[in-house]
Scaffold this motif. Sequence first.
Motif, mmCIF file in Angstrom:
data_model
loop_
_atom_site.group_PDB
_atom_site.id
_atom_site.type_symbol
_atom_site.label_atom_id
_atom_site.label_comp_id
_atom_site.label_asym_id
_atom_site.label_seq_id
_atom_site.Cartn_x
_atom_site.Cartn_y
_atom_site.Cartn_z
ATOM 1 N N THR A 196 36.873 42.794 44.255
ATOM 2 C CA THR A 196 36.494 43.788 45.269
ATOM 3 C C THR A 196 37.347 45.050 45.125
ATOM 4 O O THR A 196 36.850 46.169 45.282
ATOM 5 N N CYS A 197 38.629 44.875 44.827
ATOM 6 C CA CYS A 197 39.495 46.031 44.593
ATOM 7 C C CYS A 197 38.912 46.915 43.491
ATOM 8 O O CYS A 197 38.864 48.143 43.604
ATOM 9 N N LEU A 198 38.460 46.268 42.406
ATOM 10 C CA LEU A 198 37.936 47.019 41.266
ATOM 11 C C LEU A 198 36.583 47.651 41.592
ATOM 12 O O LEU A 198 36.291 48.769 41.180
ATOM 13 N N ASP A 199 35.751 46.925 42.357
ATOM 14 C CA ASP A 199 34.442 47.461 42.752
ATOM 15 C C ASP A 199 34.581 48.717 43.598
ATOM 16 O O ASP A 199 33.769 49.636 43.517
ATOM 17 N N LEU A 200 35.618 48.727 44.436
ATOM 18 C CA LEU A 200 35.755 49.820 45.401
ATOM 19 C C LEU A 200 35.823 51.181 44.736
ATOM 20 O O LEU A 200 35.260 52.157 45.233
ATOM 21 N N GLU A 201 36.504 51.252 43.603
ATOM 22 C CA GLU A 201 36.639 52.542 42.929
ATOM 23 C C GLU A 201 35.254 53.072 42.550
ATOM 24 O O GLU A 201 34.948 54.251 42.744
ATOM 25 N N ASN A 202 34.395 52.189 42.037
ATOM 26 C CA ASN A 202 33.044 52.599 41.657
ATOM 27 C C ASN A 202 32.222 53.001 42.882
ATOM 28 O O ASN A 202 31.482 53.980 42.861
ATOM 29 N N MET A 203 32.357 52.205 43.942
ATOM 30 C CA MET A 203 31.594 52.495 45.164
ATOM 31 C C MET A 203 31.954 53.863 45.708
ATOM 32 O O MET A 203 31.108 54.608 46.204
ATOM 33 N N LEU A 204 33.229 54.178 45.591
ATOM 34 C CA LEU A 204 33.708 55.462 46.091
ATOM 35 C C LEU A 204 33.109 56.616 45.286
ATOM 36 O O LEU A 204 32.668 57.622 45.854
ATOM 37 N N ILE A 205 33.065 56.456 43.956
ATOM 38 C CA ILE A 205 32.510 57.517 43.106
ATOM 39 C C ILE A 205 31.038 57.752 43.427
ATOM 40 O O ILE A 205 30.612 58.884 43.638
ATOM 41 N N VAL A 206 30.257 56.660 43.509
ATOM 42 C CA VAL A 206 28.826 56.875 43.760
ATOM 43 C C VAL A 206 28.574 57.368 45.177
ATOM 44 O O VAL A 206 27.686 58.200 45.410
ATOM 45 N N SER A 207 29.396 56.929 46.123
ATOM 46 C CA SER A 207 29.226 57.416 47.500
ATOM 47 C C SER A 207 29.479 58.911 47.550
ATOM 48 O O SER A 207 28.766 59.656 48.221
ATOM 49 N N GLU A 208 30.502 59.345 46.831
ATOM 50 C CA GLU A 208 30.800 60.771 46.812
ATOM 51 C C GLU A 208 29.665 61.539 46.141
ATOM 52 O O GLU A 208 29.246 62.602 46.622
ATOM 53 N N ALA A 209 29.138 60.988 45.057
ATOM 54 C CA ALA A 209 28.048 61.662 44.344
ATOM 55 C C ALA A 209 26.827 61.807 45.255
ATOM 56 O O ALA A 209 26.214 62.883 45.309
#
Lengths: 252, 251, 598
Positions: free
Chosen positions: C521-534
């Motif tokens: 989940t820690c690793l997933d969060l970074e990706n989720m943050l990028i796509v949410s920002e996009a």
Amino acid sequence: MSEKTAKIKVFRGDEKGGEYKEYDVPLFEGMVVLDAIHHIQATADNTLAVRWNCKAGKCGSCGGEINGKPRLMCMTRMDTLPLDKPITVEPMKTFPVIKDLVCDVSWNFEINKKIPPFKPKAPLADGTWRFSQEDADRVQEFRKCIECFLCQNVCHVLRNHKKEEFAGPRFLVRLASLEMHPLDVEDRLSLIKEAFHIGLCNITKCCTEVCPEHITITDNAIIPLKERVVSRFYDPIAKFWQKLFAKNDVTK
Amino acid sequence: MARLAPNTMFKSGLGTTQRKDNWWLQPVLVVFGLGSFGIYSTWAALQGNHYAFGPYLSPFYSPLFIFDWWHWSPALLILWAPLGFRATCYYYRKAYYRAFFADPPACAVGELAEHRYSGETKFPFILQNIHRFFFYLAAIFIFILSYDAYEAFWFDGHFGIGVGSLVLTANALFLGLYTFSCHSFRHLIGGKRDCFSNCSLAKAQYKTWSIVSILNQRHMLWAWISLCTVGFADVYIRLCAMGIIHDIRII
Amino acid sequence: MNYQTFEHDVIVIGAGGAGLRAAIEAATQGATVGLVCKSLLGKAHTVMAEGGVAAALGNVDLRDNWQVHFRDTMRGGKMLNNWRMAQIHAQESPARVNELEAWGAVFDRTKEGKILQRNFGGHQFPRLAHVGDRTGLEIIRTLQDHAVHQKNIEVFMECTITHFLKEGNKICGAFGYRRVTGEFLFFKTKAIILATGGIGKSFRINSNSWEYTGDGQALAYKAGADLMDMEFVQFHPTGMVWPLSVKGTLVTEGVRGEGGILKNSKGERFMFRYVPPMFKGEFAETEEEAKRWLAGDKSARRPPELLTRDVVAKAINAEVKAGRGSPHGGVFLDIASQRDVETIRKKLPSMYHQFKELANVDITKEPMEIGPTCHYIMGGIRVDAETGAATVPGLFAAGEVAAGLHGANRLGGNSLSDLLVFGRRAGLGAAQYAKENSSIKADTKQLDTCATELLKPFNQKNGENPYEVMDQLQKMMDAHVGIVREEKELQKAIDSLAQLKSKVKNVKAAGDRTYNPGWQTCLDLENMLIVSEAITRAAMERKESRGGHTRIDYPESSAEYAKFNFVLRKKGEEMRVEKEPLPKMPAALEILIKEGTT
């Protein structure tokens, strides 16, 4: 939201062994066992391992044993379980435990690779085939399988007797879906007897009892395959008949 | 890593389980049901008497063969056939493997710690594969028992209905349902086909296969009802023949 | 640092429909393929697809052909689609569906024994080849069983890719870890095909599985590839709204395809009031006409429940806002009054079970309560229509992770055909690229940095609980970037994202590396943050309403915004939003769209 809670007793450990840990989880309407596990994971212990994907009974990832019964955690509602005692949640016991509720099911994927692939008969001139819904119905039941491996888990030939040469209910269903496929022309009957050891099944039907897709595994897949094996290997009359009317025979 | 888990990982041994329901009830009922039928039918078959009363003939003794050279009960000449049909029946196999052999006693319940298992690949269980031949014999019995049921309506040349007539009719009916819902029959009548729509013969087979399939879903039910009716028919005729009860004539 | 090394011509990341189809094609072309999947093989999100696969086979209605399918797709996408992708898709999907049959798939049949097709939203004719309501399962199993017999495909199950390696501007490898053991993996490769699916987990109420954390979009973005159309998130109109446990779980559009109708709490069949101008005159105007259509009258027009998903979702949203919602905040979807029990159980078996077992509702007798749920992202990695190549050499993408085919809104059924058509094309493209390019030696020193980044969560002493941060992110996105958007809400989202970013830097993982969901989940969060920002940044820039993107401050579509897509690019640490003009469509196709085929 109600203040009610339930006690969950979860297996924590790995292939070397483990222990049961008890957790309190708050109950809410329509809650399933997987929700409880997720709650523990998010609040009490981030490391609690569980396999899951769709949480709608479609992917077959979250198989486990709930109060001793092999079931999908996402399709087991808390309100169908007795809540006065702790609910036991364990991994599928037939496969080696990796961690907590996750076990190593890779053996199943190896068996699958050994099944000769679909081989269609020649298509019509336009490159497609015709067959009716009646022909499709029987194999469509088998193709509902979501590969949760609960049937493999509960099958005593694998669970108690560790017969790794036995294909198990899941792959007998898959073999049935190929053998009874209206377009398939491959012959797998000898393999079903000699390589997948259908004779080891003693049709005690636990696979059918636990199937979350309600596939009638024993009656519709395994027994008809056993009967086809009988026709080929144990029935001189059928053999004679087949020779006589080879043209009408479609058991291949 | 092992491909299947060793039995030492979790508690194992006969009856070990985390199940909290009454999983033992079903095997206990089967042992009771099949056991009591087995004891009674063995006793009744060995008697060699009280098997007929008026136009009624006990299904344990039908068809009735009397030979000079045969000194034992005539039931023994024929009973092996229906017995073989039931013993190799796909439903009864499940029932007795579970209840009598505890292999397994119930789903996700432990078995005896270490025992050899070869399923139905070795003697004697490899003989289960001849079920369809017992089906052929059982089918002949259905015609004979139906004739017996017909005969049971004729009292000294006159039509009549006694309780015994109804008992034998019900017996023939339920034995018929049990026999023709057989898994082997389901295969032979059409299940062996992969394609049902390519010719008229196949379409006819599809229809019969569909009907047998519907009956087959209740195979267990027919198995138990017919077991009861056949046992009850013998009890009824035996008690009448022994003079313990009187057959009531409805017409 | 220890890691295992593997070498393949092509690495496919993701083993849903697109990934499997790509792997099969690349292997058929002679490439050696590594197929890396985040879960077990056969569990990818494709199994969740229910209604069907769109292909103009013309088996049920002879009037159907690729031109009509193309037109439906473009109009459904509000003309923002890449026209060439829409054309290829419409032309090639029938062959892809027939190919599945040759590989063993068993679709429902017509009376003549052909593949049966059903109606779906936005499709003018019955076009969706299907298997009851479990079409995705049929497709993934068919592809999976076909793929395991290909000699040069090696499958890596339960592995997560976290970094790409580049030499110069070219892709040369991927780095990640195996969940079961926690060991690090290095894939040396010439080409990578991303087929990682969507971003649904950025929202709280969604129909997606845990895997849908935008991994592919984020990996591509970090590698310098363009993301496009990220503002277009599809909220499926019919998700379950009750009970809480299953809020968001998908209810197939097949329910409406089979005749299901939508009603508000007053019992009104409200969709008649929501037909947009673009589709005026193409839909039934009375219940009587809709009824005739259901009975098979070809002169009757389709009922308005079969409008595109964006329209239906917004209509439901409006009904609920106006106080005409159901007890649990949705509306009613009723099939019980339209079809007999047997048809419902035959054509919608898993819906029947889903409601029976999870909500105690018998859909053959009672209506379902449903409401919008985050389902799909039309945007994603910007790719070449012919080959699926991204803007970074050696990187390819197909399926939901790629952008272009669906424009501003996807039609139901076009996703499964997208996977097949563009999965195959990406497989071809990557295999060709691998043939033309010799392998590059990766600088393995980079791997130490990757490993340090991966292990960082274990070294946080008083870090954040990743599950709590994920919960905050999802709730924030639901609140500010959901189905209806406006400037001030989006600004709040951008501010919140900045705060969440610092929290994500701080998340901690307990325990060890063996099957550790907290670490994952820690690793997933970074990706989720990028796509949410996009999503948020693109949504901010598109000052109009179109398809899946609705702005209350700009409620109308604007002709100006119809001329370009928004593309997101990484410039240093900054995410830039730039305009890219739409490629020019050939005149013949333009006429086709304006005038239709008849």
